[in-house]
Design a protein around this motif. Structure first.
Motif, PDB file in Angstrom:
ATOM      1  N   GLU A 183      49.173  33.166  27.686  1.00 45.57           N
ATOM      2  CA  GLU A 183      48.385  32.841  28.880  1.00 45.57           C
ATOM      3  C   GLU A 183      48.806  33.715  30.054  1.00 45.57           C
ATOM      4  N   MET A 184      47.817  34.317  30.712  1.00 45.16           N
ATOM      5  CA  MET A 184      48.090  35.192  31.855  1.00 45.16           C
ATOM      6  C   MET A 184      47.743  34.467  33.161  1.00 45.16           C
ATOM      7  N   PRO A 185      48.300  34.933  34.279  1.00 40.05           N
ATOM      8  CA  PRO A 185      48.018  34.273  35.562  1.00 40.05           C
ATOM      9  C   PRO A 185      46.621  34.603  36.064  1.00 40.05           C
ATOM     10  N   MET A 210      30.682  41.340  21.565  1.00 42.29           N
ATOM     11  CA  MET A 210      30.563  40.309  22.596  1.00 42.29           C
ATOM     12  C   MET A 210      31.731  39.341  22.435  1.00 42.29           C
ATOM     13  N   THR A 211      32.278  38.890  23.550  1.00 42.42           N
ATOM     14  CA  THR A 211      33.265  37.813  23.525  1.00 42.42           C
ATOM     15  C   THR A 211      32.557  36.563  23.997  1.00 42.42           C
ATOM     16  N   SER A 212      32.654  35.494  23.202  1.00 39.66           N
ATOM     17  CA  SER A 212      31.793  34.334  23.454  1.00 39.66           C
ATOM     18  C   SER A 212      32.499  33.059  23.020  1.00 39.66           C
ATOM     19  N   ASN A 213      32.053  31.932  23.576  1.00 36.09           N
ATOM     20  CA  ASN A 213      32.556  30.650  23.067  1.00 36.09           C
ATOM     21  C   ASN A 213      31.678  30.134  21.927  1.00 36.09           C
ATOM     22  N   VAL A 238      35.196  35.198  19.064  1.00 37.88           N
ATOM     23  CA  VAL A 238      34.947  33.840  19.565  1.00 37.88           C
ATOM     24  C   VAL A 238      36.258  33.257  20.084  1.00 37.88           C
ATOM     25  N   SER A 239      36.178  32.610  21.236  1.00 42.19           N
ATOM     26  CA  SER A 239      37.364  31.969  21.806  1.00 42.19           C
ATOM     27  C   SER A 239      37.440  30.542  21.302  1.00 42.19           C
ATOM     28  N   LEU A 240      38.533  30.225  20.654  1.00 32.37           N
ATOM     29  CA  LEU A 240      38.729  28.874  20.117  1.00 32.37           C
ATOM     30  C   LEU A 240      40.235  28.632  20.074  1.00 32.37           C
ATOM     31  N   SER A 265      39.548  35.231  39.018  1.00 33.99           N
ATOM     32  CA  SER A 265      40.092  34.652  37.789  1.00 33.99           C
ATOM     33  C   SER A 265      39.484  35.392  36.611  1.00 33.99           C
ATOM     34  N   MET A 266      39.982  35.082  35.392  1.00 34.09           N
ATOM     35  CA  MET A 266      39.495  35.766  34.190  1.00 34.09           C
ATOM     36  C   MET A 266      37.977  35.612  34.052  1.00 34.09           C
ATOM     37  N   GLY A 267      37.482  34.393  34.289  1.00 31.39           N
ATOM     38  CA  GLY A 267      36.044  34.161  34.137  1.00 31.39           C
ATOM     39  C   GLY A 267      35.210  34.949  35.129  1.00 31.39           C
ATOM     40  N   THR A 270      30.919  40.269  28.041  1.00 35.23           N
ATOM     41  CA  THR A 270      31.727  39.092  28.261  1.00 35.23           C
ATOM     42  C   THR A 270      31.258  38.387  29.518  1.00 35.23           C
ATOM     43  N   GLY A 271      32.069  37.465  30.017  1.00 30.18           N
ATOM     44  CA  GLY A 271      31.655  36.730  31.215  1.00 30.18           C
ATOM     45  C   GLY A 271      32.860  35.983  31.790  1.00 30.18           C
ATOM     46  N   GLY A 272      32.613  34.809  32.320  1.00 30.86           N
ATOM     47  CA  GLY A 272      31.587  33.829  32.060  1.00 30.86           C
ATOM     48  C   GLY A 272      31.231  33.794  30.566  1.00 30.86           C
ATOM     49  N   GLU A 273      30.121  33.199  30.281  1.00 33.06           N
ATOM     50  CA  GLU A 273      29.690  33.134  28.891  1.00 33.06           C
ATOM     51  C   GLU A 273      28.406  33.947  28.732  1.00 33.06           C
ATOM     52  N   PRO A 274      28.462  35.038  27.948  1.00 33.66           N
ATOM     53  CA  PRO A 274      27.274  35.887  27.804  1.00 33.66           C
ATOM     54  C   PRO A 274      26.037  35.116  27.353  1.00 33.66           C
ATOM     55  N   ALA A 289      42.669  32.824  20.573  1.00 33.64           N
ATOM     56  CA  ALA A 289      43.202  31.534  21.024  1.00 33.64           C
ATOM     57  C   ALA A 289      44.247  31.791  22.095  1.00 33.64           C
ATOM     58  N   VAL A 290      44.109  31.103  23.226  1.00 32.72           N
ATOM     59  CA  VAL A 290      45.132  31.234  24.260  1.00 32.72           C
ATOM     60  C   VAL A 290      46.294  30.324  23.870  1.00 32.72           C
ATOM     61  N   LEU A 291      47.466  30.897  23.922  1.00 34.50           N
ATOM     62  CA  LEU A 291      48.673  30.195  23.479  1.00 34.50           C
ATOM     63  C   LEU A 291      49.177  29.322  24.624  1.00 34.50           C
ATOM     64  N   THR A 337      40.738  24.936  31.054  1.00 35.39           N
ATOM     65  CA  THR A 337      41.626  24.693  32.200  1.00 35.39           C
ATOM     66  C   THR A 337      42.390  25.947  32.619  1.00 35.39           C
ATOM     67  N   TYR A 338      42.662  26.854  31.657  1.00 37.26           N
ATOM     68  CA  TYR A 338      43.428  28.062  31.980  1.00 37.26           C
ATOM     69  C   TYR A 338      42.551  29.165  32.562  1.00 37.26           C
ATOM     70  N   CYS A 339      41.267  28.876  32.731  1.00 36.16           N
ATOM     71  CA  CYS A 339      40.329  29.921  33.169  1.00 36.16           C
ATOM     72  C   CYS A 339      39.483  29.481  34.358  1.00 36.16           C
TER      73      CYS A 339
HETATM   74  N1  SAM Z   1      33.075  32.770  27.604  1.00 34.00           N
HETATM   75  C1  SAM Z   1      33.556  33.796  26.738  1.00 34.00           C
HETATM   76  C2  SAM Z   1      34.628  33.262  25.821  1.00 34.00           C
HETATM   77  O1  SAM Z   1      34.889  32.072  25.841  1.00 34.00           O
HETATM   78  O2  SAM Z   1      35.159  34.049  25.055  1.00 34.00           O
HETATM   79  C3  SAM Z   1      33.980  35.085  27.407  1.00 34.00           C
HETATM   80  C4  SAM Z   1      34.755  34.997  28.682  1.00 34.00           C
HETATM   81  S1  SAM Z   1      36.385  34.423  28.534  1.00 34.00           S
HETATM   82  C5  SAM Z   1      36.933  34.605  30.204  1.00 34.00           C
HETATM   83  C6  SAM Z   1      37.147  35.768  27.713  1.00 34.00           C
HETATM   84  C7  SAM Z   1      38.504  35.531  27.143  1.00 34.00           C
HETATM   85  O3  SAM Z   1      39.449  35.365  28.175  1.00 34.00           O
HETATM   86  C8  SAM Z   1      38.610  34.310  26.271  1.00 34.00           C
HETATM   87  O4  SAM Z   1      39.104  34.671  25.003  1.00 34.00           O
HETATM   88  C9  SAM Z   1      39.585  33.435  27.012  1.00 34.00           C
HETATM   89  O5  SAM Z   1      40.318  32.643  26.153  1.00 34.00           O
HETATM   90  C10 SAM Z   1      40.425  34.464  27.740  1.00 34.00           C
HETATM   91  N2  SAM Z   1      41.153  33.922  28.894  1.00 34.00           N
HETATM   92  C11 SAM Z   1      40.650  33.238  29.916  1.00 34.00           C
HETATM   93  N3  SAM Z   1      41.626  32.895  30.780  1.00 34.00           N
HETATM   94  C12 SAM Z   1      42.779  33.382  30.278  1.00 34.00           C
HETATM   95  C13 SAM Z   1      44.138  33.361  30.711  1.00 34.00           C
HETATM   96  N4  SAM Z   1      44.495  32.738  31.824  1.00 34.00           N
HETATM   97  N5  SAM Z   1      45.051  33.985  29.947  1.00 34.00           N
HETATM   98  C14 SAM Z   1      44.691  34.615  28.804  1.00 34.00           C
HETATM   99  N6  SAM Z   1      43.424  34.675  28.347  1.00 34.00           N
HETATM  100  C15 SAM Z   1      42.481  34.053  29.068  1.00 34.00           C
END
Ligand code: SAM
Length: 374
Positions: A231-233, A137-140, A161-163, A368-370, A97-101, A202-204, A56-58
């Motif tokens: 969490e960033m805007p 790589m940054t990945s889910n 890994v984002s979790l 957006s970040m994605g 990174t991505g999106g999801e690589p 982990a996004v706080l 939701t934050y992305c």
């Molecule tokens: N799909 C991959 C993943 O889940 O790691 C890579 C892309 S994702 C955009 C990269 C990182 O950005 C993740 O760690 C995610 O939690 C972080 N991210 C996305 N939106 C964010 C936000 N609004 N503030 C801070 N971090 C954010």
């Protein structure tokens, strides 16, 4: 987005000043220097805007608009840009990174092309150095269990890994997908493949704060390095407000009620995370206070979007289209010069050159970040 210098003056909190290099000439260095004395050595390469989750934050619930296939950088183009970056511009770290690589079926080919180009680039620019460019790589981690062997064989060194939570319900609500078990499977596979240390980001968020200690316990048990990020805007829905940002102090309060935390500083001065030893170590937990404590002064990043445009700042809207140069027959020197010019104009902080910018004021970015690549 058209890759032009948009210079959009729309700002959250402060005026954006034109990023004019002014009268000061760029010094004659091949490196990616900017007007504030920083040198970019860390390259983030987004390779898709597609993702298997909808955090939701992305992302919006329906996902981001997909970049047409022929506008995405190909493995060959990525390899060429990595080669120019390492050989001519001083890039030493590369992160996909991505999106999801993992949404790219040709990810193994991309990593392989980057590995070859990075190794050749190092051999050409620093033949006596034993240094190896790190490819991460940054990945889910969804589906990572099936591909990690091939990715490591292609040249991948590390994975973040984002979790955000190990609570299944909270995970499903936050990501709009009930896939926690698959993510954990991916992390275990990465560890088994020798990609240690696996870092967990982990996004706080207010909704994950109560589960933060459980997440840390899981990370410690599995030998992963956990880092929380404010969490960033950068959410696609534009719902971010400063009031919802959970501060590092709040998190330390929650974690401190279960673990003994001892301040351990930063891995290195440009590392964004401040670290704490957990129960006297060796496990650590990091906090990236991206909102309450700006670390732009030490930023050493340069970013390529999935469409092959270079962005000097997460919050800047200016992009230079390197892929168009490649496709129009530019030489490596011409591409390198365009990349250097883009980085010379890097804003001071959060997309702005304003010196009085508060740490939690951000220029409003159109992506957006994605869509940028986090
Ligand atoms: N799909 C991959 C993943 O889940 O790691 C890579 C892309 S994702 C955009 C990269 C990182 O950005 C993740 O760690 C995610 O939690 C972080 N991210 C996305 N939106 C964010 C936000 N609004 N503030 C801070 N971090 C954010």
């Amino acid at each position: 987005m058209a890759a032009v210098a948009l210079g959009v003056p729309s700002v959250r909190g402060v005026p954006r000043r034109a990023a004019t290099p002014g009268g000061r000439p760029r010094p004659a260095t091949p490196l990616l220097v900017d007007r504030y004395g920083r040198v970019a050595r860390d390259l983030r390469v987004s390779i898709t805007t597609a993702c298997s989750l909808r955090c939701t934050y992305c992302m919006p619930a329906e996902g981001l608009p997909l970049v047409p296939r022929d506008e995405l950088m190909t493995p060959e183009e990525i390899g060429r840009l990595v080669g120019i970056g390492v050989r001519d511009l001083g890039i030493r770290d590369i992160r996909f990174t991505g999106g999801e690589p993992l949404m790219r079926r040709d990810l193994e080919e991309i990593i392989g092309a980057a590995r070859t180009a990075a190794d050749d680039g190092m051999a050409a620019s620093a033949p006596t150095s034993a240094e190896r460019v790190r490819i991460a790589m940054t990945s889910n981690a969804l589906g990572l269990d099936k591909r990690v062997g091939a990715l490591v064989a292609a040249g991948l060194d590390r994975v973040n890994v984002s979790l955000d939570t190990v609570n299944r319900e909270a995970f499903a609500t936050l990501t709009r997908r009930d896939r926690l078990d698959d993510v954990l499977k991916g992390i275990r596979a990465a560890l088994a493949a020798g990609l240690a240390p696996v870092k967990i980001n982990a996004v706080l968020l207010p909704e994950t704060l109560t589960g933060a200690a459980d997440l840390l316990a899981w990370a410690v048990e599995h030998g992963c390095n956990l880092r929380f990020i404010e969490e960033m805007p950068l959410d696609a829905d534009g719902q971010w407000t400063r009031d919802d940002v959970v501060s590092a102090a709040d998190l330390l309060g929650v974690l401190g009620s279960r673990f003994r935390l001892t301040p351990a500083g930063r891995e290195d001065p440009s590392a964004p995370a401040e670290e704490w030893l957990v129960d006297d170590g060796p496990a650590t937990v990091g906090i990236i206070a991206s909102v309450t404590r700006s670390f732009c002064g030490a930023c050493d990043r340069t970013r390529l979007t999935a469409e092959g445009t270079v962005r000097s700042c997460l919050f800047g809207n200016e992009e230079t289209d390197l892929k168009a140069l490649l496709r129009n027959g530019a030489t490596d020197d011409e591409v390198g010069d365009a990349w250097r010019a883009a980085m010379w104009a890097k804003p001071r902080a959060h997309g702005s050159d304003a010196v009085e910018l508060a740490a939690d004021a951000f220029a409003q970015t159109e992506r957006s970040m994605g869509a940028i690549g986090g």
